[in-house]
Write an enzyme that holds these catalytic residues in place. Sequence first.
Site, PDB file in Angstrom:
ATOM      1  N   ARG A   1      -0.015   4.754   3.032  1.00  0.00           N
ATOM      2  CA  ARG A   1       0.048   4.488   4.464  1.00  0.00           C
ATOM      3  C   ARG A   1       0.336   5.685   5.357  1.00  0.00           C
ATOM      4  NH1 ARG A   1       4.147  -0.370   4.557  1.00  0.00           N
ATOM      5  NH2 ARG A   1       4.433  -0.043   2.305  1.00  0.00           N
TER       6      ARG A   1
ATOM      7  N   TRP B   1      -9.307   5.655   0.245  1.00  0.00           N
ATOM      8  CA  TRP B   1      -9.887   6.280  -0.943  1.00  0.00           C
ATOM      9  C   TRP B   1      -9.081   5.809  -2.146  1.00  0.00           C
ATOM     10  CZ3 TRP B   1      -8.314   9.840   3.062  1.00  0.00           C
ATOM     11  CH2 TRP B   1      -6.972  10.239   2.961  1.00  0.00           C
TER      12      TRP B   1
ATOM     13  N   CYS C   1       0.832  -1.211   0.000  1.00  0.00           N
ATOM     14  CA  CYS C   1       0.000   0.000   0.000  1.00  0.00           C
ATOM     15  C   CYS C   1       0.862   1.256   0.000  1.00  0.00           C
ATOM     16  CB  CYS C   1      -0.921  -0.005   1.227  1.00  0.00           C
ATOM     17  SG  CYS C   1      -1.925   1.489   1.369  1.00  0.00           S
TER      18      CYS C   1
ATOM     19  N   GLU D   1      -5.580   3.384 -10.137  1.00  0.00           N
ATOM     20  CA  GLU D   1      -6.214   2.078  -9.887  1.00  0.00           C
ATOM     21  C   GLU D   1      -7.395   1.884 -10.834  1.00  0.00           C
ATOM     22  OE1 GLU D   1      -6.562   2.937  -5.376  1.00  0.00           O
ATOM     23  OE2 GLU D   1      -6.381   0.755  -5.562  1.00  0.00           O
TER      24      GLU D   1
HETATM   25  N1  ARG Z   1      -7.057  -1.648  -6.642  1.00  0.00           N
HETATM   26  C1  ARG Z   1      -8.331  -1.975  -6.065  1.00  0.00           C
HETATM   27  C2  ARG Z   1      -9.446  -1.467  -6.968  1.00  0.00           C
HETATM   28  O1  ARG Z   1      -9.204  -0.852  -7.941  1.00  0.00           O
HETATM   29  C3  ARG Z   1      -8.492  -1.390  -4.678  1.00  0.00           C
HETATM   30  C4  ARG Z   1      -7.373  -1.686  -3.689  1.00  0.00           C
HETATM   31  C5  ARG Z   1      -7.367  -0.758  -2.485  1.00  0.00           C
HETATM   32  N2  ARG Z   1      -7.187   0.611  -2.901  1.00  0.00           N
HETATM   33  C6  ARG Z   1      -7.187   1.684  -2.099  1.00  0.00           C
HETATM   34  N3  ARG Z   1      -7.014   2.850  -2.646  1.00  0.00           N
HETATM   35  N4  ARG Z   1      -7.371   1.574  -0.795  1.00  0.00           N
HETATM   36  O2  ARG Z   1     -10.605  -1.615  -6.725  1.00  0.00           O
END
Ligand code: ARG
Length: 378
Positions: free
Chosen positions: A75, A245, A72, A250
């Site tokens: 953090r 968030w 992560c 992602e």
């Molecule tokens: N990568 C994953 C998604 O696109 C989520 C993982 C956790 N991501 C976060 N920003 N806490 O759904």
Amino acid sequence: MEILQQRSTVAQVWAAAEEFIRLHHRENPEAGSPFKRLAQVRDEIETTGSYRHTPLELVHGARVAWRNSNRCIGRLYWNSLRVRDHRELTGADEIAAQCVEHLREATNAGRVRPTITVFAPDTPERPGPVIWSEQLIRYAGYACADGTTLGDPRNAGFTAGVRRLGWPGGPGTPFDVLPMVVQGCDDKPRWFELPPDAVLEVPIEHPEGDRWRDWGLRWHAVPAISNMRLEIGGVSYPAAPFNGWYMGTEIGARNLADTDRYDLLPAVARRLGLDTSSDRSLWKDRALVELNRAVLDSFDRAGVTITDHHTEAQRFMTHMERERRKGREVGADWSWIVPPMSGSTTPVFHRTYEDTESSPAYVHDAGAQARAQGHDLV
Ligand code: ARG
């Protein structure tokens, strides 16, 4: 079927408990001397085979498990995780209801709050409840007759599984929200539809692109991982959904772009009028940038918290410096920390990390993957 979790021996539980209680007291001097608490915990483990965390231990344990998440990048704010203590809940109905409440509180009308809800732990008598869904909010992937998938191919197995359980299916869009699947203690997995007001979504449009309008792209505001086990000092919480968030990449560089996910780069390139006849025109790279601009801009316009990879990489550097000053080593996995686009433009690219694992931790257990793919849902 999942291999049965090996029962921990009293000696193993005690060793893990002792280490955690010492850490808790070391990092929270206001908790006082650890010796009284260690003696209590030891007695409890000897008579019952396990022990119950105090509310403060649970909060700190869940936060440190985040701090120890080597994959992560986000953090820096580990110490502000909101912890919802629902260790009294073992039944699927109550757990599902609290997951919905979790989403409402974490979404917070767009000002997303990192939150975890902790349900009943495993005990020496019985395994705790389990959430089969990979995240509380996921989009269905329907296998079509021509071999393609409508929706998110990642969730095709899970979607087929919930249908076998009796879910009638959604309206049939590429973004149908799946029900959650929850298995209470001594129960079978059951599905629960999410009420629409618990699922905030953001329509994705490009800041300059007329040709993006009415495309119908969207993504949900809150990523809430629900199939990782929280392990704190010899106590294991199999159902403990948590969220942060989103970081834009992602969604824009993985969920919507990966060829085995929504695979949208060719369609984006077409809307941008790019020549896609040769890879060397770098049309994929250009489409990727515009898709990611669209994600960030859309969340911003909707007033929903999202971070970008430049900001988050900088924050991660701050986090490492802060931890170093506290005398703590930050474990990290380079291949997860470096963002999936423009890696070398961020400071996290230009160094190496130790990938040492520490406890407390969030872990995937052996059955998690199979469950998230809907295996054994009948
Ligand atoms: N990568 C994953 C998604 O696109 C989520 C993982 C956790 N991501 C976060 N920003 N806490 O759904």
